[in-house]
Enzyme design. Structure first.
Site, PDB file in Angstrom:
ATOM      1  N   HIS A   1     113.903  20.810   5.911  1.00 54.54           N
ATOM      2  CA  HIS A   1     113.009  21.620   5.082  1.00 54.54           C
ATOM      3  C   HIS A   1     113.609  23.011   4.847  1.00 54.54           C
ATOM      4  O   HIS A   1     112.885  23.941   4.532  1.00 54.54           O
ATOM      5  CB  HIS A   1     111.636  21.796   5.752  1.00 54.54           C
ATOM      6  CG  HIS A   1     110.760  20.590   5.758  1.00 54.54           C
ATOM      7  ND1 HIS A   1     111.060  19.451   6.452  1.00 54.54           N
ATOM      8  CD2 HIS A   1     109.564  20.338   5.144  1.00 54.54           C
ATOM      9  CE1 HIS A   1     110.083  18.559   6.278  1.00 54.54           C
ATOM     10  NE2 HIS A   1     109.179  19.073   5.495  1.00 54.54           N
TER      11      HIS A   1
ATOM     12  N   GLU B   1     108.344  11.543  -4.035  1.00 51.63           N
ATOM     13  CA  GLU B   1     109.261  12.345  -4.834  1.00 51.63           C
ATOM     14  C   GLU B   1     109.926  11.492  -5.910  1.00 51.63           C
ATOM     15  O   GLU B   1     110.221  11.974  -7.002  1.00 51.63           O
ATOM     16  CB  GLU B   1     110.303  13.004  -3.940  1.00 51.63           C
ATOM     17  CG  GLU B   1     109.747  14.148  -3.080  1.00 51.63           C
ATOM     18  CD  GLU B   1     108.822  13.696  -1.966  1.00 51.63           C
ATOM     19  OE1 GLU B   1     108.935  12.538  -1.515  1.00 51.63           O
ATOM     20  OE2 GLU B   1     107.971  14.502  -1.536  1.00 51.63           O
TER      21      GLU B   1
HETATM   22  C1  LIG Z   1     109.010  13.094   1.679  1.00 51.78           C
HETATM   23  C2  LIG Z   1     108.078  14.221   1.990  1.00 51.78           C
HETATM   24  N1  LIG Z   1     107.305  14.696   1.013  1.00 51.78           N
HETATM   25  C3  LIG Z   1     106.461  15.723   1.253  1.00 51.78           C
HETATM   26  C4  LIG Z   1     106.405  16.304   2.488  1.00 51.78           C
HETATM   27  C5  LIG Z   1     105.475  17.485   2.762  1.00 51.78           C
HETATM   28  N2  LIG Z   1     104.330  16.999   3.540  1.00 51.78           N
HETATM   29  C6  LIG Z   1     104.322  17.105   4.873  1.00 51.78           C
HETATM   30  S1  LIG Z   1     102.973  16.359   5.544  1.00 51.78           S
HETATM   31  C7  LIG Z   1     102.436  15.878   4.013  1.00 51.78           C
HETATM   32  C8  LIG Z   1     101.167  15.091   3.893  1.00 51.78           C
HETATM   33  C9  LIG Z   1     101.262  13.835   4.658  1.00 51.78           C
HETATM   34  O1  LIG Z   1     100.090  13.110   4.494  1.00 51.78           O
HETATM   35  P1  LIG Z   1      99.874  11.799   5.332  1.00 51.78           P
HETATM   36  O2  LIG Z   1     101.033  10.897   5.136  1.00 51.78           O
HETATM   37  O3  LIG Z   1      98.547  11.268   4.972  1.00 51.78           O
HETATM   38  O4  LIG Z   1      99.916  12.275   6.834  1.00 51.78           O
HETATM   39  P2  LIG Z   1      98.894  13.265   7.562  1.00 51.78           P
HETATM   40  O5  LIG Z   1      99.365  14.668   7.291  1.00 51.78           O
HETATM   41  O6  LIG Z   1      97.548  13.031   7.000  1.00 51.78           O
HETATM   42  O7  LIG Z   1      99.006  12.924   9.004  1.00 51.78           O
HETATM   43  C10 LIG Z   1     103.265  16.321   3.019  1.00 51.78           C
HETATM   44  C11 LIG Z   1     103.058  16.104   1.575  1.00 51.78           C
HETATM   45  C12 LIG Z   1     107.275  15.787   3.471  1.00 51.78           C
HETATM   46  N3  LIG Z   1     107.350  16.326   4.693  1.00 51.78           N
HETATM   47  N4  LIG Z   1     108.077  14.743   3.195  1.00 51.78           N
END
Ligand SMILES: Cc1ncc(C[n+]2csc(CCOP(=O)(O)OP(=O)(O)O)c2C)c(N)n1
Ligand SMILES: Cc1ncc(C[n+]2csc(CCOP(=O)(O)OP(=O)(O)O)c2C)c(N)n1
Ligand SMILES: [Mg+2]
Ligand SMILES: [Mg+2]
Lengths: 321, 334, 334, 321
Positions: free
Chosen positions: A130, A61
């Site tokens: 959220h 962000e």
């Molecule tokens: C700071 C933040 N930005 C965006 C999100 C929304 N979000 C939740 S999971 C995710 C993807 C996460 O990807 P990764 O770190 O690769 O973990 P994975 O889901 O693959 O386990 C996003 C963008 C969040 N929860 N927190």
């Protein structure tokens, strides 16, 4: 001529039309391409406008908001999404200290015509980080134009204006409203920023409400034998207090319901604006309703408890008579 | 291509059982969510089971796990949180680990040294540094392990945690679960060859391993923990896994290539692979596995029953736990 | 040990002159601050002059500079902001670059493509990525250069900017002015051998140079800009300098070792060293330098006069520039 | 027995005594060692308590706040400094989304007994990002105990309590007050959190003010022929509205002056609490005074314009009669 669309479609249409209208507009954020946003709010845009104009970003962000600031100063009109309004804090330095203040500290020489948008509000069991309504934070930081959307009509018209405005605008749709439907004009339109809308006219009490709370207020008043005027502030900063004051001069009573946390939220300030400047128009003390001073819990009975209900709003209105 | 089994038979069976427990628990979770019994979001761990169980097995009971990424349930299970506590929390019930205040993204169990997620991706790493600092100050030899996804490594908070951990050489093990996707954004577009390379400028030990191999994870995390325990400082591990499930239940995954997805399901399912490996070496038998599954299914069924029977919180409970009261000195006569 | 002069004589003289301009301007600033004429904080650039001038000379007029670190005045001068605009801004006067709204930490001059600091250390790098993106979208070949101190590199925002710049291979040059101190905290305690190593996992070009040598900075930044201009992507440069001044005026620097400090003043003063180098090679004469100094002193005197004569802002000006009004559509009949 | 010390000495003494008293207390932040903090607030502590207990950190507010959270959960009582209150936003995710919410979302099972402190407020020409008063932001995020200090007595007594409290506490000294002097008891003492103090008794009007505004309010009232009761809320979250209400029941008039930005700042909420719950105790509408909705500009005439002055406070008080 009007047609019916959903609220998220309205959001997507606003971006779509502005991308088509102005080459300087670009959209970026997490998962805005094929995925189309968590609520479908950017669906179809990538396919239509291509990867130069619609860009997935890495997961940061700070990166998104900071890049938006630079791109805006550099002559582009970025539209940047944060996946949840709570993440305004995740890009806290950019959102509180940089974006709203850089035009001011430059003595007006720097322009930052960017729009950040982020779904806000509670009700879907998304938990404490959220589900927040953050227009109290943002509105407390001078420099942001803070805009909310209550209907598809608002969402499209206000978002388009936000994108065209030369100030940094933070645009807050409400995630619970994503699938609600409403009429929008067939033809192109925009809605003025900084102006509240009198959504329903009435003589007995003024209810100020926006986003989900507007709909709950309407539900609350449906069964009341009270003639309610409902005002949707739309823009929370700057705030159109005059439209509210005018209404209270007519009705003599004020209820402010909003989803921000009550302590140093929007409600007390709005009520106080009227009390302080239009005291003698009031027949009763105003009533404020918001999220009691707790985070948003996950469990539905808990979440519904803290989110102002139609019943609580109805009781608030009735308490003034 | 047969692979060796590098742990004793009992451990190997526990690994398989642990992974199956995650899988069966999550299949049930998916069902229950589909039936509308579980509120909010549900993110499952399919493909990460080996990484979770290998990591959990490498940890001592007194080592902290600060969970991250979005594949959380498997990690809760791997850290030993009882299934009923987890399931009831998913249901948002008073019997849940967090009394329903938290839900799927927030299960925490301080007694078992599971530090729960704050649900902003990348929010666990700096707290993990603090947890490690607390252990150091308390003169234990406990370490803090913290997980993050490939997506999360783009957040500055992760990098700052590396700076702080390196600064005091704290006992922190950073595990990056690289499943190639941050929701719909491919990790492939990120520049590093391996995401563990982020540890290089800090002169940390780094490893990139096949995270779908439970034993590889177990050994690598064990070594890192050992190093941290002995004052050798932090390690960054990239655990390469496949996300064999949607980002969250409801994600249509239009962004994924179907053939590639099928190939991954074939090749990178940690449970299937390990099952075959153990069967080949006669470490388990088909009936042995069936028994395991049956037992786990019973456990999971009991967890669901517990969750269903656990009461919904009273609405007023929403006002609990904001503050510990009275505040210091409050109400006293000064 | 004589060093070559690697630029033409005219350029060399401009380098010296540029550094002297920073020095003389800042000496005057210090005096004026001491006399209470300048409000707020004042951070000076002593020891950084070579880094600033070398960088400024490498940049085209249409390249963005997003300033960072705390040694800012030298950078403003290097980017060509007129001295009166700067001085009047330090004074908080209407004639200042920012009409007195900003002050020393915030001088910005969008016409000259100086993006001002937001005064939170490490706040310039992500905007720099955005500026580079804007140039790319506008199909220019302009680049964005951005500076940060050694201290600032510990912030996650810096690392996220690296991720984003690498992600789209944007024309950004990251210059880390490593002066060994973040206020009182030594950079030496940070783990990397060179802070430019932070670019390595991203596979960026990295360089660590003696930043007290104006020519080294000039060449290195020029190359990086050239690469960026030609689509070669971002570079991270560590410019190693000495902070030959307090963190801010008023800092007693009790945390510094006196002998080491004296040694640095002897050895790492970019102006003194370059002066001698040019004198030795007869590129300038003592009188030539005296003339330069005299001219600059006049310039600086004029800047001070301008600042002093520039009116204090009217109090109501405090309410200007919060918003550009009317807001879109406002006041119109819909 | 009392003795006179400065406000920053009071801050330093509070930390010093708590470090001495409780082995679990540690202090960290940028430049807290030899440098002793920008205002001298940590001077001498490193020399006395050593580098294990008093630690310079690398330059990252996210690191500082995040590490504080983890250390607190892990059984330590960290006292962490951010060099300026504005940097609450620089560690935005930690400050808004993590620290105040983790105890709640854990269902009360997790404890985060940490204290973050950060000099706040305007008046020294530090500009828009080093001068903000952020207790409106923090107080709007349930979970933080938000404490300010108005005198050396407050600074010492409240900070000590903050460190001992089991909640996350955000403690906000005011930088303009650093060198002001005041009496503190010779002996050890603490002051209750969550309780407002009636600093001056009076019958005609209640003035709520804290930090620098308290001193300006006192200055403002010195020449007025009005009997003013001054209440210092000390803690802004939770807020001791009862003490304020009790006072207004006596005086019938209320002025709230605070350095937060007026729009969704503390003032409107505090005034509204009284209006809504004690309407009939009021003889006049309340008056709120704060930073008008602008960032803090650098230039002294501009900065003084936006910072409520004694004159503006006096005029505010008089406007109620
Ligand atoms: C700071 C933040 N930005 C965006 C999100 C929304 N979000 C939740 S999971 C995710 C993807 C996460 O990807 P990764 O770190 O690769 O973990 P994975 O889901 O693959 O386990 C996003 C963008 C969040 N929860 N927190
Ligand atoms: C985010 C943030 N944290 C802390 C500060 C306070 N501060 C101002 S300058 C400085 C040190 C900066 O060190 P470095 O980045 O090395 O730059 P230098 O001063 O050496 O030029 C600090 C801590 C700040 N302005 N912003
Ligand atoms: Mg991933
Ligand atoms: Mg430095």
């Amino acid at each position: 001529m009007t047609r019916e669309i959903t609220y998220v479609q309205a959001v997507a249409e606003a971006i779509d039309e502005e991308l088509a209208r102005d080459d300087d507009v670009i959209l970026f954020g997490e998962d805005v391409e094929e995925f189309g946003g968590n609520f479908g709010e950017t669906e179809g845009l990538y396919q239509k406008h291509g990867r130069d104009r619609v860009r997935n970003t890495p997961l940061s962000e700070i990166g998104i908001a900071g890049m938006a600031l630079g791109a805006a100063v550099g002559g582009i009109r970025p539209v940047a999404e944060l996946q949840f309004a709570d993440f305004a804090a995740t890009a806290g330095d950019e959102v509180f200290n940089q974006i709203p203040k850089q035009p001011y500290v430059s003595g007006g020489k720097l322009k930052a015509p960017l729009t950040i948008f982020a779904p806000s509000g509670a009700g879907i069991g998304a938990g404490a980080q959220h589900s927040q309504s953050v227009h109290s934070w943002l509105g407390n930081v001078p420099g942001w134009v803070v805009v909310t959307a209550t209907t598809p009509y608002d969402a499209k018209g206000l978002f388009k204006s936000a994108i065209r405005d030369d100030n940094p605008v933070f645009f807050l749709p409400h995630k619970m409203l994503s699938e609600t439907k409403g009429e929008v004009p067939e033809e192109e339109y925009t809605l003025a920023l900084g102006e509240a809308a009198v959504e329903e006219e009435g003589d007995d009490v003024t209810v100020v409400a926006t986003q989900l709370m507007f709909h709950r207020a309407r539900e609350a008043t449906a069964d009341l034998d009270i003639d309610v005027e409902i005002i949707n502030p739309r823009t929370f900063a700057p705030l159109d207090t005059e439209t509210i004051a005018e209404s209270v001069r007519k009705t003599g009573r004020l209820v402010v319901v909003d989803e921000t946390v009550e302590r140093y939220g929007t409600q007390g300030h709005i009520a106080n604006e009227i009390v302080e400047n239009d005291f003698f128009s009031l027949d009763a003390p105003p009533k404020t309703i918001g999220v009691k001073n707790v985070p948003i819990p996950l469990s539905p009975p808990l979440e519904q408890e803290v989110l102002p209900s139609a019943d609580r709003i109805a009781a608030g209105i009735e308490s003034l008579f | 291509m047969t692979q060796n089994v590098s742990v004793d038979d009992e451990t190997a069976r526990q690994f398989l059982e642990g992974m199956l427990r995650i899988d069966i628990f999550e299949e049930e979770t998916k069902e229950r969510f589909g039936e509308g019994e579980i509120p909010g979001f549900v993110h499952l761990s399919g493909g990460h089971e080996g990484s979770h169980i290998g990591m959990g097995a490498a940890m001592g009971d007194d080592d902290w796990l600060a969970v991250g990424g979005a594949r959380l349930i498997g990690q809760y299970i791997a850290k030993g949180v009882p299934l009923p506590d987890i399931m009831a929390e998913l249901y948002g019930r008073v019997g849940g680990s967090n009394k329903g205040h938290g839900g799927q993204m927030h299960v925490s169990d301080i007694g078992r040294k599971l530090y729960g997620h704050a649900a902003t991706i990348g929010s666990g790493q700096n707290p993990a540094v603090g947890l490690a600092l607390a252990e150091e100050i308390q003169e234990t030899d406990n370490v803090a392990v913290t997980t993050i996804g490939d997506g999360g490594t783009s957040r500055g908070s992760f990098h700052t945690a590396l700076v702080f951990a390196a600064y005091w050489d704290l006992p922190v093990v950073f595990v990056i679960e690289n499943n190639e996707w941050a929701i719909s954004t491919p990790a492939e577009s990120l520049s590093p060859d391996h995401l563990s390379d982020y540890g290089i400028p800090h002169k940390m030990a780094t490893e990139s391993i096949d995270g779908s191999d439970v034993e590889a994870v177990y050994h690598t995390v064990s070594e890192a923990i050992e190093r941290a325990r002995n004052g050798g400082g932090p390690t960054v591990i990239e655990s390469r896994v496949a996300r064999l499930v949607p980002h969250f239940e409801g994600d249509k995954e239009t962004y994924r290539d179907t053939d590639e997805y099928e190939r991954l399901k074939e090749e990178k399912d940690p449970i299937e692979n390990y099952r075959e490996r153990l069967l080949e070496r006669d470490i388990v038998t088909e009936t042995g596995i069936e028994d395991m599954i049956a037992n786990i299914e019973t456990e999971v069924k009991e967890a669901v029953e517990f969750a269903r029977e656990s009461p919904e919180p009273e609405p007023e409970a929403a006002y609990d736990h904001v503050y510990r009261t009275p505040l210091y000195g409050q109400g006293e006569n000064q």
